[in-house]
Write an enzyme that holds these catalytic residues in place. Structure first.
Site, PDB file in Angstrom:
ATOM      1  N   GLY A  36       0.829  -1.206   0.000  1.00 31.91           N
ATOM      2  CA  GLY A  36       0.000   0.000   0.000  1.00 31.91           C
ATOM      3  C   GLY A  36       0.857   1.247   0.000  1.00 31.91           C
ATOM      4  CG  LEU A  38      -0.850   1.693  -3.741  1.00 30.83           C
ATOM      5  CD1 LEU A  38      -1.980   1.213  -4.666  1.00 30.83           C
ATOM      6  CD2 LEU A  38       0.262   0.649  -3.706  1.00 30.83           C
ATOM      7  CB  ALA A  40       4.093   7.932  -9.778  1.00 29.93           C
ATOM      8  N   GLY A  41       5.261   5.064  -8.668  1.00 32.02           N
ATOM      9  CA  GLY A  41       6.049   3.856  -8.943  1.00 32.02           C
ATOM     10  C   GLY A  41       5.154   2.619  -8.973  1.00 32.02           C
ATOM     11  CG  HIS A  42       3.245   1.223  -5.420  1.00 28.63           C
ATOM     12  ND1 HIS A  42       3.436   2.275  -4.559  1.00 28.63           N
ATOM     13  CD2 HIS A  42       3.861   0.157  -4.861  1.00 28.63           C
ATOM     14  CE1 HIS A  42       4.129   1.852  -3.505  1.00 28.63           C
ATOM     15  NE2 HIS A  42       4.405   0.571  -3.668  1.00 28.63           N
ATOM     16  CB  SER A 191      10.724   5.108  -1.475  1.00 31.94           C
ATOM     17  OG  SER A 191      10.531   4.456  -0.230  1.00 31.94           O
ATOM     18  CB  SER A 192       5.769   3.849   0.713  1.00 32.72           C
ATOM     19  OG  SER A 192       5.233   3.219  -0.427  1.00 32.72           O
ATOM     20  NE  ARG A 193      10.602   1.807   5.268  1.00 32.20           N
ATOM     21  CZ  ARG A 193      10.520   0.529   4.859  1.00 32.20           C
ATOM     22  NH1 ARG A 193      10.840   0.201   3.620  1.00 32.20           N
ATOM     23  NH2 ARG A 193      10.107  -0.412   5.682  1.00 32.20           N
TER      24      ARG A 193
END
Ligand code: PAF
Length: 287
Positions: A36, A38, A40-42, A191-193
């Site tokens: 989750g 999410l 643009a990479g996902h 990255s989500s991070r």
């Protein structure tokens, strides 16, 4: 643009019933495993999946076993409603969002042990239990969903190598594909991070990509790959990262397939992990 909300399924039985329907209609199925949050990479992974398969299942599960007790499991960003919106725009049919009890039933006692790319001396050093947790959950997702193919971001390059190896070794029957890293305009890998970065750290973060680009050009310069040139490029890259205030876990040049030492004729990959403030960033590029 017309968009339909994906169907959300939460149990293995419901997931299998959906997938069985698609199979009965002769449709190819792609799985995009995610945690989750999410971005643009996902979305690009789902787009790559759509190009290959009539039906796309996106799993959303923040997997506790791939986080150490000291890591960010409890504060990992959870943005389920926004995730569904993004997936509706890109046309994913099914979101598989199991609970922890579904994935780790009472008495759970089985996990996957890895060597090879999972013991390459990269992220496995700082995160010794991480890839075991990833492999266990991905093996479960593969057997629960039974997709033809699964797409993983190259951003987590060691993870991709581990999953590829596992799918072959355990005859999981899933074609594991990598899709290119999506970057912000200044080169920072999405990255989500990244939401954890302070403004000051965010401004410094693209340096990792810049250092790898410079190192890749230095390694390529002069034709044949030479160990001395690789070692020199790694030494100056490490120095630049540390001088900019990062705490460096590793900057390495490896064979892209098994993440072992560079071999003549094997495509090479540069991989980096470094902490800036409280955030650990990883990235990699082809040489
Ligand atoms: O890359 C991720 O988001 C996770 O490691 C994965 C593959 C979904 C397994 O939990």
């Amino acid at each position: 643009m017309t968009s339909t909300m994906p169907v959300v399924v939460r149990t293995v039985a419901d997931l299998r019933a959906r997938v069985a329907g698609y199979r009965a209609a002769g449709e190819r199925i792609a799985l995009v495993p995610t945690m989750g949050a999410l971005h643009a990479g996902h979305v690009s992974l789902v787009e790559a999946a759509k190009a290959e398969a009539a039906r796309v299942v996106v799993s959303i599960f923040v997997n506790p076993t791939q986080f150490a007790p000291t890591e960010d499991f409890s504060k990992y960003p959870r943005t389920f409603e926004a995730d569904l919106e993004k997936l509706s725009e890109v046309g994913a049919e099914v979101v598989y969002a199991p609970t922890v009890d579904v994935m780790y039933p009472q008495g759970f006692a089985t996990s996957i042990t890895l060597t090879g790319p999972a013991a390459a001396g990269l992220d496995d050093i700082a995160r010794p239990h991480h890839f075991g947790g990833v492999a266990t959950i991905v093996a479960k997702l593969f057997t629960q969903c039974g997709p033809d193919l699964a797409i993983f971001g190259e951003k987590d390059f060691q993870q991709l190598a581990v999953v590829r190896r596992m799918a072959v070794d355990l005859d999981l029957g899933v074609d594991v594909r990598g899709a290119p890293t999506i970057r912000e305009a200044d080169g920072l890998a999405m990255s989500s991070r990244n939401v954890y970065l302070s403004a000051e750290d965010r401004a410094k973060a693209p340096l990792l990509h810049q250092v790898m680009q410079a190192a890749a050009s230095a390694i390529r310069a002069g034709g044949a790959i030479e160990t001395a040139r690789i070692d020199g490029a790694m030494a100056s890259g490490r120095q630049a990262i540390t001088a900019a205030g990062f705490s460096l876990d590793y900057l390495e040049c490896r064979a892209a397939d098994d993440l072992g030492a560079p071999r003549s004729g094997a495509p090479l990959r540069l991989l980096v992990a470094a902490r800036i403030g409280a955030t650990r960033l990883i990235d990699n590029i082809a040489v």
